[in-house]
Every structure is written in C-alpha cells, then in structure tokens.
Design an enzyme around this catalytic site. Structure first.
Site, PDB file in Angstrom:
ATOM      1  N   GLY A 212       0.779  -1.240   0.000  1.00  0.00           N
ATOM      2  CA  GLY A 212       0.000   0.000   0.000  1.00  0.00           C
ATOM      3  C   GLY A 212       0.806   1.283   0.000  1.00  0.00           C
TER       4      GLY A 212
ATOM      5  N   ARG B   7     -17.220 -10.990  -7.897  1.00  0.00           N
ATOM      6  CA  ARG B   7     -16.296 -10.115  -7.158  1.00  0.00           C
ATOM      7  C   ARG B   7     -16.287  -8.708  -7.778  1.00  0.00           C
ATOM      8  NH1 ARG B   7     -11.628 -13.162  -7.243  1.00  0.00           N
ATOM      9  NH2 ARG B   7     -10.998 -12.222  -9.199  1.00  0.00           N
TER      10      ARG B   7
ATOM     11  N   LEU C  84      -9.020  -8.146 -13.665  1.00  0.00           N
ATOM     12  CA  LEU C  84     -10.387  -7.618 -13.673  1.00  0.00           C
ATOM     13  C   LEU C  84     -11.131  -8.159 -14.885  1.00  0.00           C
ATOM     14  CD1 LEU C  84      -9.341  -4.015 -12.716  1.00  0.00           C
ATOM     15  CD2 LEU C  84     -10.753  -5.530 -11.300  1.00  0.00           C
TER      16      LEU C  84
ATOM     17  N   ASN D  46      -4.133   2.487 -13.654  1.00  0.00           N
ATOM     18  CA  ASN D  46      -3.261   1.473 -13.043  1.00  0.00           C
ATOM     19  C   ASN D  46      -1.828   1.988 -13.023  1.00  0.00           C
ATOM     20  OD1 ASN D  46      -2.428  -1.129 -12.090  1.00  0.00           O
ATOM     21  ND2 ASN D  46      -1.761  -1.663 -14.162  1.00  0.00           N
TER      22      ASN D  46
ATOM     23  N   HIS E 204       2.103   0.385 -13.079  1.00  0.00           N
ATOM     24  CA  HIS E 204       2.817  -0.871 -13.341  1.00  0.00           C
ATOM     25  C   HIS E 204       4.322  -0.608 -13.292  1.00  0.00           C
ATOM     26  CE1 HIS E 204       3.418  -4.924 -14.810  1.00  0.00           C
ATOM     27  NE2 HIS E 204       4.321  -4.432 -15.645  1.00  0.00           N
TER      28      HIS E 204
ATOM     29  N   ASP F 110      -2.339  -5.068 -18.331  1.00  0.00           N
ATOM     30  CA  ASP F 110      -1.276  -4.064 -18.435  1.00  0.00           C
ATOM     31  C   ASP F 110      -1.238  -3.386 -19.807  1.00  0.00           C
ATOM     32  OD1 ASP F 110      -0.497  -4.485 -15.787  1.00  0.00           O
ATOM     33  OD2 ASP F 110       0.755  -6.178 -16.341  1.00  0.00           O
TER      34      ASP F 110
ATOM     35  N   GLU G 250       7.161   5.657  -8.737  1.00  0.00           N
ATOM     36  CA  GLU G 250       5.711   5.403  -8.839  1.00  0.00           C
ATOM     37  C   GLU G 250       4.920   6.413  -8.023  1.00  0.00           C
ATOM     38  OE1 GLU G 250       5.292   0.625  -9.636  1.00  0.00           O
ATOM     39  OE2 GLU G 250       5.093   1.345  -7.603  1.00  0.00           O
TER      40      GLU G 250
HETATM   41  C1  GAR Z   1       3.786  -1.494  -7.272  1.00  0.00           C
HETATM   42  O1  GAR Z   1       5.136  -1.595  -7.635  1.00  0.00           O
HETATM   43  C2  GAR Z   1       2.907  -1.574  -8.495  1.00  0.00           C
HETATM   44  O2  GAR Z   1       3.482  -1.007  -9.630  1.00  0.00           O
HETATM   45  C3  GAR Z   1       2.768  -3.070  -8.657  1.00  0.00           C
HETATM   46  O3  GAR Z   1       2.607  -3.543  -7.349  1.00  0.00           O
HETATM   47  C4  GAR Z   1       3.336  -2.703  -6.467  1.00  0.00           C
HETATM   48  C5  GAR Z   1       2.428  -2.320  -5.325  1.00  0.00           C
HETATM   49  O4  GAR Z   1       3.145  -1.625  -4.342  1.00  0.00           O
HETATM   50  N1  GAR Z   1       1.662  -3.400  -9.500  1.00  0.00           N
HETATM   51  C6  GAR Z   1       1.701  -4.353 -10.427  1.00  0.00           C
HETATM   52  O5  GAR Z   1       2.676  -5.051 -10.620  1.00  0.00           O
HETATM   53  C7  GAR Z   1       0.430  -4.502 -11.229  1.00  0.00           C
HETATM   54  N2  GAR Z   1       0.682  -5.144 -12.479  1.00  0.00           N
HETATM   55  P1  GAR Z   1       2.395  -0.899  -3.155  1.00  0.00           P
HETATM   56  O6  GAR Z   1       1.416  -1.923  -2.553  1.00  0.00           O
HETATM   57  O7  GAR Z   1       3.482  -0.537  -2.181  1.00  0.00           O
HETATM   58  O8  GAR Z   1       1.677   0.295  -3.699  1.00  0.00           O
END
Ligand code: GAR
Length: 198
Positions: free
Chosen positions: A12, A65, A90, A104, A106, A142, A171
């Site tokens: 999170g 869901r 999804l 999203n 990624h 993605d 991010e």
């Molecule tokens: C992040 O790095 C996000 O880009 C990735 O999960 C992580 C979540 O981190 N998402 C994916 O890989 C989706 N394809 P967080 O829980 O610390 O935000």
C-alpha cells in the site's frame, strides 16, 4: 473534490502516496474508499489510519467479485478508480463499466514487461533502463492509454529488491501527478493516446 476508489492487495505505499497527496491538497480529490483483495494487506492499516472506509473482498467468482467492487464504489459515489498494487485480473465487464475512469500503475516501461515480477523481467532481459507507467486500463492485462512514465537506470549490481525500491519512489511521484491531472479533468483520450489539456 473528486471521490476516488483505490483497489489494493498488499503493502500500500502507492495508496499512502495518494492519501498524503489528497490530505495536502496536491490532488483535488479524496479517497472515498479502499478495497482490498487480501485481508492481511498492510494497505488496510493505512486506510484505517487515514479514516477512509475499508472493504475486504469476500471469496467470490471473478464476475461476482467485480460486481461487488462496482457496487461498493458506486455506494461511495466514486468517479475515478485507482489500481494500486491490486493483484487480481479484472473482468472485461468491470473495465467496460469504468472505461476511461480506471487507472493502473505498473513497475515497467509498458509495453515492455507486462505481468508479474516486471522488475525481475527487466534484470533478466538485460535492459539498461526501466521504470514505471501510469495508464488507463483496458481489458488486456497491463494495456491501455499511457498517462505518464518515469525511468531509472538498471545497474549491474541491481537486485530485484534494489530496483523495486527505486521504481517505487518513482511510482509515488507519477501516480500522484497523473491523479492530479485526472481530478482536474485535464486528461483527454483520443485514438487511445492521452493528451493533457492546458
Ligand atoms: C507497485 O510496484 C505496483 O506497480 C505493482 O505492485 C506494487 C504495489 O506496491 N503493481 C503491479 O505489478 C500490477 N501489475 P504498493 O502496494 O506498495 O503500492
């Protein structure tokens, strides 16, 4: 303040960046609810600490869901949905319902390295630069119109962990920036490309 819904499954940290940016007035939005696919997600503690309604998904089929998620989001009058480390696929119906309102993040420069372990994929492929992408969601995994990307070098001694740490920091910046524009209604999608209005 645009009401946002955030879908999570784990740590999170992106959720935290969004919560902080809303609290500081950087984003003209507010997190109206957080929905988690994982009852043990640390993201849940972050939501509860911020006083945001938090829902853990019950065990259901994919269609049920996603219908449940839509019902919760609508219940909170959500106008934009952020996937922030949400690790379930999804359904096409859900993506259709939230078309151009579903974002999203990624951890790669899409369209490279889709799917799980994008950072590991980048190291194994031997690329010298990787990064992260914020995009609108389409039914294929993605894929979708790209809002923002940020890059980092891949160093020879990088591990999946060290690279992930640098990507995480990027991010948090680009997700907040993308949501800032989204909440100001400045993102226009034409022919599946994203344009920023002045
Ligand atoms: C992040 O790095 C996000 O880009 C990735 O999960 C992580 C979540 O981190 N998402 C994916 O890989 C989706 N394809 P967080 O829980 O610390 O935000």
């Amino acid at each position: 303040m645009k009401p946002l819904g955030v879908l999570v499954s784990g740590y999170g940290s992106n959720l935290q960046a969004i919560l902080d940016a809303c609290a500081q007035g950087v984003i003209a939005g507010r997190v109206a609810c957080v929905i988690s696919s994982n009852p043990k997600a640390l993201a849940g503690e972050r939501a509860q600490k911020a006083g945001v309604p938090y829902h853990v998904l019950p065990k259901l089929s994919a269609e049920e869901r996603d219908d449940h998620i839509t019902a919760v989001l609508k219940n909170h009058d959500v106008q934009g949905v952020c996937l922030a480390g949400y690790m379930r696929l999804l359904t096409a119906g859900f993506v259709e319902t939230w078309w151009d309102r579903l974002l999203n993040i990624h951890p790669s420069l899409l369209p490279s390295f889709k799917g799980l372990h994008a950072q590991r994929q980048a190291i194994v492929a031997g690329v010298k630069v990787t990064g992260c992408t914020v995009h609108f969601v389409r039914p294929a995994m993605d894929e979708g119109p790209i809002v923002l990307q940020a890059t980092t070098p891949v160093f020879e001694d990088d591990t999946e962990d060290s690279l992930s740490q640098r990507i995480h920091a990027l991010e948090h910046r680009i997700y907040v920036q993308a949501l800032r524009w989204y909440c100001e209604d400045r993102l226009i999608i034409k022919n599946e490309r994203v344009f920023l209005t002045p």
